[in-house]
Design a protein around this motif. Structure first.
Motif, PDB file in Angstrom:
ATOM      1  N   PHE A  64       1.379   7.398  -6.277  1.00  0.00           N
ATOM      2  CA  PHE A  64       0.053   7.968  -6.574  1.00  0.00           C
ATOM      3  C   PHE A  64      -0.774   7.026  -7.460  1.00  0.00           C
ATOM      4  CE2 PHE A  64       2.720  11.661  -5.628  1.00  0.00           C
ATOM      5  CZ  PHE A  64       1.929  12.330  -4.697  1.00  0.00           C
ATOM      6  N   ASP A  65      -0.771   5.742  -7.065  1.00  0.00           N
ATOM      7  CA  ASP A  65      -1.487   4.721  -7.827  1.00  0.00           C
ATOM      8  C   ASP A  65      -2.970   5.074  -7.941  1.00  0.00           C
ATOM      9  OD1 ASP A  65      -1.425   1.753  -8.878  1.00  0.00           O
ATOM     10  OD2 ASP A  65      -3.146   1.899  -7.517  1.00  0.00           O
ATOM     11  N   ILE A  68       0.836  -1.209   0.000  1.00  0.00           N
ATOM     12  CA  ILE A  68       0.000   0.000   0.000  1.00  0.00           C
ATOM     13  C   ILE A  68       0.865   1.251   0.000  1.00  0.00           C
ATOM     14  CG2 ILE A  68      -1.725   1.296   1.312  1.00  0.00           C
ATOM     15  CD1 ILE A  68      -2.727  -1.413   2.396  1.00  0.00           C
ATOM     16  N   ILE A  69       1.920   1.250   0.832  1.00  0.00           N
ATOM     17  CA  ILE A  69       2.801   2.415   0.918  1.00  0.00           C
ATOM     18  C   ILE A  69       3.500   2.675  -0.417  1.00  0.00           C
ATOM     19  CG2 ILE A  69       4.947   3.262   1.948  1.00  0.00           C
ATOM     20  CD1 ILE A  69       4.038   1.969   4.582  1.00  0.00           C
ATOM     21  N   GLN A  70       3.970   1.604  -1.071  1.00  0.00           N
ATOM     22  CA  GLN A  70       4.653   1.760  -2.353  1.00  0.00           C
ATOM     23  C   GLN A  70       3.711   2.351  -3.404  1.00  0.00           C
ATOM     24  OE1 GLN A  70       6.139  -1.855  -4.119  1.00  0.00           O
ATOM     25  NE2 GLN A  70       7.676  -0.760  -5.327  1.00  0.00           N
ATOM     26  N   ARG A  71       2.469   1.856  -3.415  1.00  0.00           N
ATOM     27  CA  ARG A  71       1.500   2.379  -4.382  1.00  0.00           C
ATOM     28  C   ARG A  71       1.131   3.836  -4.060  1.00  0.00           C
ATOM     29  NH1 ARG A  71      -1.673  -1.025  -7.685  1.00  0.00           N
ATOM     30  NH2 ARG A  71      -0.838  -3.117  -7.812  1.00  0.00           N
ATOM     31  N   ALA A  72       1.063   4.150  -2.759  1.00  0.00           N
ATOM     32  CA  ALA A  72       0.750   5.531  -2.360  1.00  0.00           C
ATOM     33  C   ALA A  72       1.872   6.466  -2.790  1.00  0.00           C
ATOM     34  CB  ALA A  72       0.535   5.596  -0.848  1.00  0.00           C
ATOM     35  N   GLN A  73       3.106   6.003  -2.676  1.00  0.00           N
ATOM     36  CA  GLN A  73       4.259   6.826  -3.091  1.00  0.00           C
ATOM     37  C   GLN A  73       4.229   7.124  -4.587  1.00  0.00           C
ATOM     38  OE1 GLN A  73       7.363   4.259  -1.607  1.00  0.00           O
ATOM     39  NE2 GLN A  73       7.616   5.456   0.288  1.00  0.00           N
ATOM     40  N   PHE A 105      -0.849  10.204   4.851  1.00  0.00           N
ATOM     41  CA  PHE A 105      -1.352   8.838   4.714  1.00  0.00           C
ATOM     42  C   PHE A 105      -0.250   7.817   4.997  1.00  0.00           C
ATOM     43  CE2 PHE A 105      -1.950   5.079   1.989  1.00  0.00           C
ATOM     44  CZ  PHE A 105      -3.149   4.597   2.512  1.00  0.00           C
ATOM     45  N   ILE A 106       0.926   8.022   4.413  1.00  0.00           N
ATOM     46  CA  ILE A 106       2.027   7.075   4.604  1.00  0.00           C
ATOM     47  C   ILE A 106       2.487   7.061   6.056  1.00  0.00           C
ATOM     48  CG2 ILE A 106       4.433   6.596   4.006  1.00  0.00           C
ATOM     49  CD1 ILE A 106       3.812   7.610   1.180  1.00  0.00           C
ATOM     50  N   ASP A 107       2.602   8.253   6.647  1.00  0.00           N
ATOM     51  CA  ASP A 107       2.988   8.358   8.057  1.00  0.00           C
ATOM     52  C   ASP A 107       2.001   7.602   8.947  1.00  0.00           C
ATOM     53  OD1 ASP A 107       5.172   9.318   9.320  1.00  0.00           O
ATOM     54  OD2 ASP A 107       4.647  11.431   9.161  1.00  0.00           O
ATOM     55  N   LEU A 128      -5.947   5.322  -4.976  1.00  0.00           N
ATOM     56  CA  LEU A 128      -6.613   6.581  -4.665  1.00  0.00           C
ATOM     57  C   LEU A 128      -8.126   6.467  -4.851  1.00  0.00           C
ATOM     58  CD1 LEU A 128      -4.149   9.190  -6.235  1.00  0.00           C
ATOM     59  CD2 LEU A 128      -4.189   8.237  -3.933  1.00  0.00           C
ATOM     60  N   ASP A 129      -8.548   5.747  -5.898  1.00  0.00           N
ATOM     61  CA  ASP A 129      -9.981   5.535  -6.116  1.00  0.00           C
ATOM     62  C   ASP A 129     -10.611   4.810  -4.933  1.00  0.00           C
ATOM     63  OD1 ASP A 129     -10.098   6.799  -8.532  1.00  0.00           O
ATOM     64  OD2 ASP A 129      -9.850   4.982  -9.722  1.00  0.00           O
TER      65      ASP A 129
END
Length: 372
Positions: free
Chosen positions: A36-37, A29-34, A69-71, A41-42
């Protein structure tokens, strides 16, 4: 349901984010958030709570608060809802970097990123005060600061007390009754926020002075940091309650005056600083004189009231006090339309006899001018 639980339930809708033990694949999840997947986001946007917490709307465009979000995902539950995410380094960071990693000089204190409930009743003095971190404990803070039900409302008049069935309101629907709310001031302030935000013209606070002799005795290892956090939390909601022409007065003594000034500069803005009022509170005698004689300190005869406005457009409203004529009074106040014009009589009547003669004939317009 906590924010973290809501997050888990939402990610359960997509198997690529859940392992065989039905736990979050945090690093996926963190990698995808980094990155901006879009799918990630959807998924977040589909939930109203997550959308509110992790996105900001700017002119109709949703912006992902990636770092927040990542934090949150990295730290949540790691310290078991700990007091601060910087447990060992006391939160001394700016933009995520510890002070020793930066060349900047900064005025900052431990727990600045926290909310402190700060109960001060005798029953609460022995409890362990919890610092809720703004990143780690968003849901706990939301529960702490959401409106509380006010109970046991009573009306007092010359005939005694009686239960209140409903409050009196003006044409705009605002409560017009004089209210005394008993309880934790942080919770009370947030409970009246919906009713009075932007409508309060004057706030006066006489907080604990943090002298060691008052009731503020929490977290002795970080006493000043604790006190500053306590005050910052309350100033932030106080600012929301103030109207644009409102002002706030905070009384303190030498013990915290300098730190309080810096804090209020930050919360209310240096442009909104109006005055530091010095109040004489005692005389240089008695116990004061004894302590001076011992060489312990100078006479302690004053306290301070720090005065800030909500906006820099604030203006004083002078009170004109009508007085009997005295040759030392030198002002004539004339009202024209909606404004007052002040004339300096001594410039017009240099001879004292002429001034006296004029003043006696126009006594109803001669004032002393006091700034309130």
């Amino acid at each position: 349901m906590s924010l973290y639980d809501i997050l888990v339930e939402q990610f359960k809708k997509d198997p690529k984010y859940i392992n065989k033990n039905v736990e979050l694949k945090k690093w996926v999840i963190i990698q995808r958030a980094q990155n901006f997947d879009k799918e990630l986001l959807d998924l977040l946007i589909q939930n109203d709570v997550l959308k509110k917490e992790f996105f900001v709307n700017i002119q109709g465009i949703l912006i992902f608060k990636q770092n927040l979000f990542i934090d949150f995902l990295e730290q949540k539950n790691y310290f078991n809802n700990s007091y601060t995410k910087y447990k060992n380094k006391i939160g001394l960071t700016i933009d995520g970097m510890y002070l020793k990693q930066r060349n900047d000089i900064a005025l900052i204190w431990p727990f600045k990123d926290c909310i402190l409930e700060g109960g001060q009743t005798k029953e609460e003095q022995s409890r362990k005060e919890i610092f809720f971190n703004e990143i780690l404990a968003q849901d706990e803070i939301t529960q702490l600061l959401e409106p509380k039900v006010l109970t046991n409302a009573k009306h007092f008049d010359k005939n005694g007390e009686k239960l209140v069935k409903q409050f009196n309101r003006n044409e705009e629907g605002i409560i017009t009754d004089n209210l005394i709310i008993k309880g934790n001031n942080l919770l009370a302030l947030y409970s009246i926020k919906k009713e009075f935000a932007g409508k309060v013209k004057l706030i006066y606070i006489d907080p604990p002075y943090n002298t060691g002799n008052d009731e503020f005795k929490y977290n002795d290892n970080f006493n000043r940091s604790t006190w500053l956090t306590f005050m910052k939390n309350r100033f932030e909601i106080a600012k929301e309650l103030l109207s644009n022409d409102g002002s706030i007065f905070v009384q303190c003594d030498d013990n915290e005056q300098a730190y309080l000034k810096v804090l209020m500069d930050e919360v209310f803005g240096t442009d909104n600083y109006r005055e530091t009022i010095v109040v004489k509170t005692s005389t240089p005698s008695g116990v004061n004189a004894i302590n001076v004689k011992r060489g312990e300190r100078l006479f302690k005869v004053k306290e301070y009231i720090l005065f800030y406005s909500k906006t820099p457009t604030f203006r004083f409203n002078p009170i004109y006090i009508k007085s009997d004529f005295n040759p030392n009074y030198r002002y004539e106040v004339i009202k024209r339309d909606d404004r007052y014009i002040i004339k300096d009589l001594k410039k017009q009547y240099k001879n004292n006899i002429e001034l006296e003669a004029y003043a006696l004939k126009n006594y109803d317009k001669i004032y002393s001018l006091e700034k309130k």
